[in-house]
Design an enzyme around this catalytic site. Structure first.
Site, PDB file in Angstrom:
ATOM      1  N   TYR A 125       2.532 -14.749  60.692  1.00 29.44           N
ATOM      2  CA  TYR A 125       1.495 -13.888  61.266  1.00 29.44           C
ATOM      3  C   TYR A 125       1.446 -12.571  60.509  1.00 29.44           C
ATOM      4  O   TYR A 125       2.479 -11.942  60.268  1.00 29.44           O
ATOM      5  CB  TYR A 125       1.812 -13.618  62.741  1.00 29.44           C
ATOM      6  CG  TYR A 125       0.816 -12.715  63.423  1.00 29.44           C
ATOM      7  CD1 TYR A 125      -0.493 -13.139  63.638  1.00 29.44           C
ATOM      8  CD2 TYR A 125       1.174 -11.435  63.859  1.00 29.44           C
ATOM      9  CE1 TYR A 125      -1.414 -12.307  64.266  1.00 29.44           C
ATOM     10  CE2 TYR A 125       0.255 -10.604  64.500  1.00 29.44           C
ATOM     11  CZ  TYR A 125      -1.035 -11.049  64.689  1.00 29.44           C
ATOM     12  OH  TYR A 125      -1.960 -10.239  65.307  1.00 29.44           O
ATOM     13  N   ASP A 179       5.381  -7.988  53.988  1.00 27.72           N
ATOM     14  CA  ASP A 179       4.823  -7.474  55.234  1.00 27.72           C
ATOM     15  C   ASP A 179       6.000  -7.055  56.108  1.00 27.72           C
ATOM     16  O   ASP A 179       6.689  -7.887  56.696  1.00 27.72           O
ATOM     17  CB  ASP A 179       3.980  -8.557  55.918  1.00 27.72           C
ATOM     18  CG  ASP A 179       3.354  -8.054  57.209  1.00 27.72           C
ATOM     19  OD1 ASP A 179       3.736  -6.958  57.679  1.00 27.72           O
ATOM     20  OD2 ASP A 179       2.493  -8.762  57.760  1.00 27.72           O
ATOM     21  N   LYS A 214       3.539  -0.397  63.415  1.00 19.63           N
ATOM     22  CA  LYS A 214       4.448  -0.324  64.574  1.00 19.63           C
ATOM     23  C   LYS A 214       5.339   0.933  64.580  1.00 19.63           C
ATOM     24  O   LYS A 214       4.870   1.991  64.894  1.00 19.63           O
ATOM     25  CB  LYS A 214       5.267  -1.607  64.653  1.00 19.63           C
ATOM     26  CG  LYS A 214       4.346  -2.851  64.658  1.00 19.63           C
ATOM     27  CD  LYS A 214       4.688  -3.830  65.707  1.00 19.63           C
ATOM     28  CE  LYS A 214       3.850  -5.089  65.622  1.00 19.63           C
ATOM     29  NZ  LYS A 214       2.709  -5.102  66.513  1.00 19.63           N
TER      30      LYS A 214
HETATM   31  C1  PLP Z   1       4.275  -9.092  60.539  1.00 21.83           C
HETATM   32  C2  PLP Z   1       3.041  -8.468  61.111  1.00 21.83           C
HETATM   33  N1  PLP Z   1       2.071  -8.070  60.270  1.00 21.83           N
HETATM   34  C3  PLP Z   1       0.948  -7.477  60.721  1.00 21.83           C
HETATM   35  C4  PLP Z   1       0.750  -7.281  62.074  1.00 21.83           C
HETATM   36  C5  PLP Z   1      -0.521  -6.628  62.556  1.00 21.83           C
HETATM   37  O1  PLP Z   1      -0.265  -5.338  63.023  1.00 21.83           O
HETATM   38  P1  PLP Z   1      -1.277  -4.648  64.067  1.00 21.83           P
HETATM   39  O2  PLP Z   1      -1.066  -5.315  65.383  1.00 21.83           O
HETATM   40  O3  PLP Z   1      -0.860  -3.193  64.062  1.00 21.83           O
HETATM   41  O4  PLP Z   1      -2.651  -4.843  63.542  1.00 21.83           O
HETATM   42  C6  PLP Z   1       1.732  -7.679  62.980  1.00 21.83           C
HETATM   43  C7  PLP Z   1       1.540  -7.452  64.428  1.00 21.83           C
HETATM   44  O5  PLP Z   1       2.296  -7.878  65.258  1.00 21.83           O
HETATM   45  C8  PLP Z   1       2.904  -8.300  62.492  1.00 21.83           C
HETATM   46  O6  PLP Z   1       3.856  -8.737  63.324  1.00 21.83           O
END
Ligand code: PLP
Length: 404
Positions: free
Chosen positions: A161, A263, A290
């Protein structure tokens, strides 16, 4: 926010189920929510059947629901709240900032402080660009990698994700019926109606299978802008990447001029230097979110200085006014002397852009702030004195322009 009727003192195995009782405050709120939110919620991950308890307040590691029941918070707004709820230092800093105004069409000193801290903490970071969310950070990193390499495709891992961006959602929910072979996993759609071109431009790789992943990257290398990998992917069972696996990705991407993106929206919290520090492999770009927002929505892309130069010229298309468009309190200056009716007629030439940049800068030097693209708007606190001042300043600046 609903009031808390009676806060129960937490104790081991305390029963905190008042929300589930018929006629509870949460039941009433959910009934109301169904009239204004699809399915009664605005974030599917916080929904549970038949309805969830509603939050009233958070303090430290405890959340109190609207019924007055407290629970130990082991979710921390999906990992974002590393210091829990309403930490006094964060409340004090945010309150101080709110009183000074919290959003500006200008850079702020604080963005430099946070960028410097991220560069100190992340082995891969020499420059940082901020976004509003982790999803946007991923989107911008992919766009940057495409601009840097001139290639269209990305590779990502099955099940991983990376936020709500079409390209990043490919094969997020593959099933045994759809996922294809381990050596070459199928690109499956997550949302109905995903354009076939998106599936075509995302190469799916098996996580923690270095040999298969490297072979597939080598086959697709000439079209690949980026390999996107979460070193500790929640939806892949929160199984950390093996160091040899990440090192194999590092080697193959370097050999083929592909941008390696980690990521670390979630995994940055695993150590002072993020997962890349803990696992000992350095990417070209890192996406963040986050915890770097202290509880507020934010995202960032950090990376090597040469890769990050693709973001330098955002303002290249600016120009100088000859006409004004807009409606009501919205206006936009154009550096052109022609009828303006559509995208093509309003698009400035490089020379026109140069004139607009000069004009906006002169306005800035004489007390008027507007967008470098020529966009401006009025606000209700502006009275006759401000509007007359604006008109006079504008006339004076146009005169300087004429004499230049
Ligand atoms: C690994 C990862 N990348 C990107 C995101 C997306 O972040 P946002 O919810 O701030 O758009 C998340 C969200 O949980 C995530 O876990």
């Amino acid at each position: 926010m609903a009031t808390i009727s009676k806060v129960r003192t937490p104790r081991p195995l305390a029963r905190t189920a008042r929300w589930a009782e018929p006629g509870s405050k949460s039941a009433t709120l959910f009934a109301r929510a169904q009239g204004v939110l699809p399915g009664g919620n605005s974030r599917t991950t916080v929904y549970m059947a038949p309805y969830p308890p509603y939050a009233a307040a958070g303090q430290g590691c405890w959340i109190t629901d609207v019924e007055g029941d407290r629970r130990l918070d082991c979710l921390n707004n999906y990992t974002a709240l590393i210091h829990g709820h309403a930490h006094p230092t964060i409340v004090e800093a945010a309150t101080r900032r709110l009183a000074l105004g919290a959003s500006f069409p200008m850079p702020t000193p604080e963005e430099i402080d946070l960028a410097a801290l991220l560069c100190e903490r992340l082995p891969s970071a020499e420059r940082v660009r901020f976004t509003n969310s982790g999803s946007e950070a991923v989107m911008i990193a992919v766009k940057g990698a495409r601009a840097f390499t001139g290639r269209p495709k990305i590779a990502k891992f099955e099940g991983a994700y990376h936020g709500s961006y079409d390209y990043a959602e490919v094969s997020l929910a593959s099933t045994p019926e759809t996922w294809g072979s381990l050596a070459a996993p199928a690109s499956t759609e997550y949302s109905r109606g995903t354009p076939p071109a998106v599936l075509h431009d995302v190469v799916v790789l098996p996580f923690n299978h270095a040999e298969h992943a490297v072979a597939r990257i080598e086959r697709e290398a000439s079209h690949l802008a980026a390999v996107l990998v979460d070193p500790v992917p929640n939806r892949v069972g929160l199984v950390p990447a093996r160091t040899e696996f990440l090192q194999a990705l590092r080697d193959v991407t370097r050999a083929h001029g592909i941008v390696l993106i980690f990521d670390e929206v979630i995994s940055f919290r695993v150590g002072y230097h993020g997962a890349q520090g803990a696992l000992g492999v350095t990417p070209d770009m890192t996406t963040l979110g986050k915890i770097i927002g202290g509880g507020f929505p934010v995202g960032a892309v950090a990376g090597r200085a040469d890769v990050m130069t693709v973001f330098d010229d955002c303002f290249k298309q600016a120009g100088v006014p000859g006409r004004v468009t807009g409606l009501g309190s919205l206006f936009r200056l154009h550096p052109v002397d022609r009828e303006l009716s559509d995208y093509r007629s309003t698009r400035a030439t490089p020379a026109e852009s140069e004139r607009l940049v000069r004009l906006v800068r002169r306005l800035m030097e004489h007390g008027v702030l507007m967008s470098i693209t020529g966009l401006g708007c009025l606000s209700t606190p502006m009275g006759d004195a401000e509007l007359e001042g604006l008109v006079e300043t504008f006339a004076a600046v146009l005169e300087m322009e004429r004499l230049a």
